[in-house]
Design a protein around this motif. Structure first.
Motif, PDB file in Angstrom:
ATOM      1  N   THR A 188       0.824  -1.201   0.000  1.00 18.95           N
ATOM      2  CA  THR A 188       0.000   0.000   0.000  1.00 18.95           C
ATOM      3  C   THR A 188       0.861   1.255   0.000  1.00 18.95           C
ATOM      4  OG1 THR A 188      -1.703  -1.158   1.219  1.00 18.95           O
ATOM      5  CG2 THR A 188      -1.817   1.231   1.217  1.00 18.95           C
ATOM      6  N   PHE A 204      -7.408  -5.868  -1.110  1.00 16.90           N
ATOM      7  CA  PHE A 204      -8.115  -5.546   0.131  1.00 16.90           C
ATOM      8  C   PHE A 204      -9.237  -6.516   0.491  1.00 16.90           C
ATOM      9  CE2 PHE A 204      -6.593  -1.233  -1.269  1.00 16.90           C
ATOM     10  CZ  PHE A 204      -5.532  -1.213  -0.372  1.00 16.90           C
ATOM     11  N   GLU A 263      -8.687   1.629   1.301  1.00 15.26           N
ATOM     12  CA  GLU A 263      -8.688   0.694   2.422  1.00 15.26           C
ATOM     13  C   GLU A 263      -9.407   1.280   3.641  1.00 15.26           C
ATOM     14  OE1 GLU A 263      -5.588  -1.955   5.146  1.00 15.26           O
ATOM     15  OE2 GLU A 263      -4.808  -0.542   3.672  1.00 15.26           O
TER      16      GLU A 263
END
Length: 390
Positions: free
Chosen positions: A8, A280, A259
């Motif tokens: 991420t 995710f 997220e």
């Protein structure tokens, strides 16, 4: 034509405030001109002027010169953008050349700014991965070196510069990503996005005057609203309306905002949205992806070599790797549609399992010309701020 994300980080299309200051602060190495010796063969051939591997004496000589340079400077390449992490790792493992990626959250315009502001410096980027309209701009500014990879002839004619200063690498369709756990009914069209239930939920991945994906989002909205490649104004009008009714949020969508649920609806490339669904899902995010039925817009990013790359041999070898079967299939595994997809399908070298996982789209995409993109950028530069301000 058939046109991943793991860690991420902010996407490369994010608009970075004070980008030049950020780039300066993240200097890759000491200032100064790059040494030429590593890039020149015994018979006097210089990688900086080589227009193909054959022009430099063949791939073996290019590999040797690149290894001697030992480093490649890249910019705005997040590891979770179209599987770039695997590409970076693959190149480093294969050639033992260290790739230094600066400002992975930078935009296409940040890349161009770095080339112009660091002209003649060793810390300048060697290679660029630009939204297609930005590649056209960079070529017009004389910033790019002509170089034909070995598979250049297999790149479709409409997806490469006639002078080989840039050519498309991977692409996809503008799509609508949606967190189905936060949004009761996910939108599947631009018309849907105007509905009152999406108040404060619709985001873009960046600013369209600097970001290739956001630029594509406005173009897609224009096509949905009766515009054309010659007329992006309906796209501006759409976002002005989206802002006025409270549905548009100025928060730029990134893996982190997705997220956290800060951008429950994101207009972005299908390969990024498809990657979010993978990334995710294990974290409780039910991310749905739809290519809007009323505004199908496909576009590619483009590769280019900085005309004054401090590591010219490594820059050219990186291009050769990206356009090899290995490199193209790695992009495909990241849900991005590689430029050589059709040629590889014919040759039987395409990763069929990865191709089967791509978001389904019907019809054959068309692409705006250089002139149309330049015109659209001018319209956006003049009208975007006004459309979404207030």
């Amino acid at each position: 034509m058939s046109l991943s994300l793991s860690s991420t980080v902010l996407p490369r299309t994010a608009v970075v405030g004070g980008s030049l200051a950020v780039l300066a602060a993240l200097a890759l190495s000491a200032c100064g001109a790059a040494p030429e010796s590593a890039s020149t063969t015994a018979d006097g051939k210089n990688a900086a002027t080589a227009t193909s591997a054959a022009d430099f004496g063949g791939m073996d000589k290019l590999v040797a010169a690149a290894k001697k340079e030992g480093t490649l400077h890249a910019i705005a390449l997040p590891r979770d953008w179209a599987n770039y992490g695997a590409l970076i790792d693959g190149f480093q493992k294969k050639y033992g050349i260290k790739i230094q990626v600066e400002s992975p959250d930078g935009s296409s315009q940040d890349e161009i700014n770095a080339v112009t502001s660091r002209k003649g410096q060793d810390r300048a980027p060697d290679v660029l991965d630009l939204g297609s309209s930005f590649a056209v701009s960079a070529a017009q500014q004389g910033l790019l070196a002509p170089y034909k990879v070995q598979s250049y002839d297999d790149i479709p004619a409409g997806q490469k510069d006639a002078q080989a200063r840039w050519y498309n690498d991977y692409g996809g369709y503008i799509s609508i990503g949606c967190d189905a756990k936060r949004v009761k009914t996910c939108p599947t069209s631009f018309a849907d996005l105007l509905k009152p239930q999406y108040k404060g939920q619709v985001a873009l991945n960046g600013n369209p005057t600097q970001s290739g994906s956001a630029f594509g989002g406005v173009y897609a909205a224009a096509l949905a609203g009766g515009g054309s490649f010659d007329d992006i104004q309906p796209g501006l009008d759409f976002f002005a309306k989206l802002k006025k009714n409270g549905n548009y949020t100025p928060v730029e969508s990134t893996p982190a905002t997705v997220e956290k649920g800060e951008t429950p609806i994101s207009i972005d490339w299908d390969y990024l949205n498809a990657g979010y669904a993978d990334e995710f899902g294990s974290k409780g995010v039910d991310w749905k992806v739809a290519v809007p039925s009323d505004g199908q817009y496909a576009q590619y990013y483009s590769q280019a070599v900085n005309k004054e790359a401090p590591h010219p041999a490594a820059a050219r070898l990186w291009q050769e790797y990206l356009y090899s079967t290995e490199g193209q299939n790695l992009w495909l595994k990241g849900y991005a549609r590689p430029a050589l997809m059709t040629a590889m399908e014919k040759a039987g070298t395409l990763d069929k399992a990865a191709a089967a996982k791509l978001p389904q789209v019907s019809g054959t995409p068309s692409f705006p010309t250089e002139a149309q993109q330049s015109k659209a950028k001018t319209v956006l530069a003049q009208g975007w701020g006004k459309a979404v301000s207030g």
